[in-house]
Design an enzyme around this catalytic site. Structure first.
Site, short mmCIF file in Angstrom:
data_model
loop_
_atom_site.label_atom_id
_atom_site.label_comp_id
_atom_site.label_asym_id
_atom_site.label_seq_id
_atom_site.Cartn_x
_atom_site.Cartn_y
_atom_site.Cartn_z
CD1 TRP A 127 62.42 33.43 48.77
CD2 TRP A 127 63.62 32.40 47.47
NE1 TRP A 127 64.14 32.88 48.96
CE2 TRP A 127 64.73 32.49 47.99
CE3 TRP A 127 63.95 31.27 46.11
CZ2 TRP A 127 65.67 31.87 48.52
CZ3 TRP A 127 64.79 30.95 45.96
CH2 TRP A 127 66.05 30.59 47.10
CG ASP A 207 60.54 26.98 44.15
OD1 ASP A 207 61.11 26.17 44.79
OD2 ASP A 207 61.24 27.94 44.59
CE LYS A 242 63.19 26.99 53.00
NZ LYS A 242 63.25 28.17 53.46
C1 LMR Z 1 63.10 32.42 53.40
O1 LMR Z 1 62.60 33.30 52.26
O2 LMR Z 1 63.36 33.06 54.04
C2 LMR Z 1 64.05 31.22 52.77
O3 LMR Z 1 63.52 30.94 51.29
C3 LMR Z 1 65.34 31.19 52.76
C4 LMR Z 1 66.73 31.97 51.62
O4 LMR Z 1 67.12 31.47 51.38
O5 LMR Z 1 65.52 33.05 51.48
#
Ligand code: LMR
Length: 391
Positions: A127, A207, A242
């Site tokens: 991420w 996480d 989520k």
């Molecule tokens: C995502 O990766 O789309 C979600 O976790 C929202 C975000 O805050 O990035």
């Protein structure tokens, strides 16, 4: 003085929300930010949450401060779902509420830094905000490959990273529904990871942002639980944004599992001090609604049912994509083995731009798609678009 600040690019994923919103095409497809959508393309409030919110309005007598730990009833009610039948591991786990999963990752990494961590081992891709948080904390990142080209997890890379770690390293792992690849470690691979962590020196930070969106609440926590059963100490960042659909209400939790005999209150006092310096206290509303759901068996059953509906729909979309086989040069078959909202398609920047310009398909620049953005009404259009830009 403020003119010294160089302009920063907007967060690419959040910028995509606006780009999609401003596109007048009626057949546009939003596969960008990670929110669940129904087969009609909506992101409704969970019925269980609506009911809990109504009850909250009726019964809440004060909005006075709670403290940096937030709603501890929420934090504790969540623990059996995250940690299973022995939710405190014999008194070794405590937690606090955070503003979303992001707040929990921030708190976990800041606490790790305060405890002497200098470097974080991280599977990539990850991420994007993980790297941003670590950079903001001046923590070094040592990247290893999360996935193999065939769409499976690269377990040898994570084991090598763990074995090479020293006592100032932490390792950041995704508990389930890996963001962005959807590629999770198998149960056997988690066994190997847990054993390597137990023998190694790195502090695990796990996480868990998508519990229940992969295979089920218990199934999605199985890897986390294997690690916690094996290692002396670990940090857990959790998101309810989520799995309770509370995105904008920012509902998260941070948990510490401390080593046997160590001073958990002292550790948590550091977490509370960091929270106070960062956001003082987390927002209450969403966490209070989750607490009401989890303390009421009928609302809990309703929530789990709604979660299952989401999960089933995402599985169906994945199956449909996999059945399509290939679209141009893109092999879609691995998607049925991947979990949660996301998968990454091997597309170039130009192909992603062409999908947006010519087919109204909005996806992250990494090639990540949110499968929940696909419906029976648009999936063929998407597969056709993929075939055209890659064929
Ligand atoms: C995502 O990766 O789309 C979600 O976790 C929202 C975000 O805050 O990035």
């Amino acid at each position: 003085m403020l003119d010294r600040l160089a302009p920063q690019a907007p967060d690419a994923l959040l910028a995509l929300i606006k780009l999609h919103r401003d596109d007048p095409r009626t057949d546009k497809i939003d596969l960008g930010v990670g929110v669940y959508r129904t087969g009609q393309g909506d992101t409704p409030v969970f019925g269980a949450i609506k009911a809990a919110e109504a009850r909250l309005v009726e019964t809440q007598e004060s909005k006075s401060y709670l403290g940096p730990e937030g709603d501890m009833g929420f934090v504790e009610a969540l623990m059996p779902y995250v940690f299973g039948a022995n939710p405190t591991m014999g008194g070794r786990i405590e937690g606090m509420q955070t503003p979303g999963g992001t707040g929990a990752v921030r708190l976990a990494t800041a606490l790790a830094k305060a405890a002497g961590v200098r470097r974080v081992l991280m599977g990539t891709p990850s991420w994007p905000n993980h790297a941003q948080i670590l950079a903001d904390l001046d923590l070094e990142v040592a990247a290893f490959d999360h996935a193999n080209a065939d769409g499976t997890a690269n377990v040898d890379a994570v084991i090598a990273a763990i074995e090479g770690a020293d006592a100032t390293d932490a390792i950041l792992l995704h508990g389930c529904c890996h963001n962005p690849t959807g590629i999770d470690y198998t149960p056997d691979q988690w066994d190997r990871i847990a054993a390597a962590l137990a023998a190694g020196k790195a502090l695990p930070i796990i996480d868990v942002a998508y519990q229940g969106l992969g295979h089920g609440m218990d199934e999605d926590a199985a890897g986390l639980r294997k690690v916690l059963a094996a290692v002396p100490e670990a940090l857990v960042a959790y998101s309810c944004d989520k799995n309770f659909g509370l995105y904008r209400d920012r509902v998260g939790a941070f948990y510490v599992m401390a080593a046997e005999g160590s001073q958990l209150p002292a550790i948590m006092s550091n977490a509370a001090a960091l929270a106070r310096a960062n956001w003082s206290m987390p927002p209450d509303h969403g966490a209070a609604a989750v607490r009401i759901v989890l303390r009421d068996s009928a609302l809990t059953a309703q929530w789990l049912d709604e979660l299952e509906t989401m999960r089933t729909r995402m599985r169906q979309v994945r199956e449909r994509l996999a059945e399509a086989g290939t679209a141009g040069t893109i092999d879609l078959t691995p998607l049925s083995r991947q979990n949660g909202l996301f998968s990454v398609l091997p597309l170039s920047k130009e192909q992603i731009a062409a999908l947006r310009a010519d087919h109204g398909v909005y996806m992250a620049g990494s090639g990540r798609i949110n499968v929940a953005g696909l419906t029976t009404a648009n999936i063929d259009q998407f597969v056709r678009g993929l075939a055209e830009v890659s064929g």
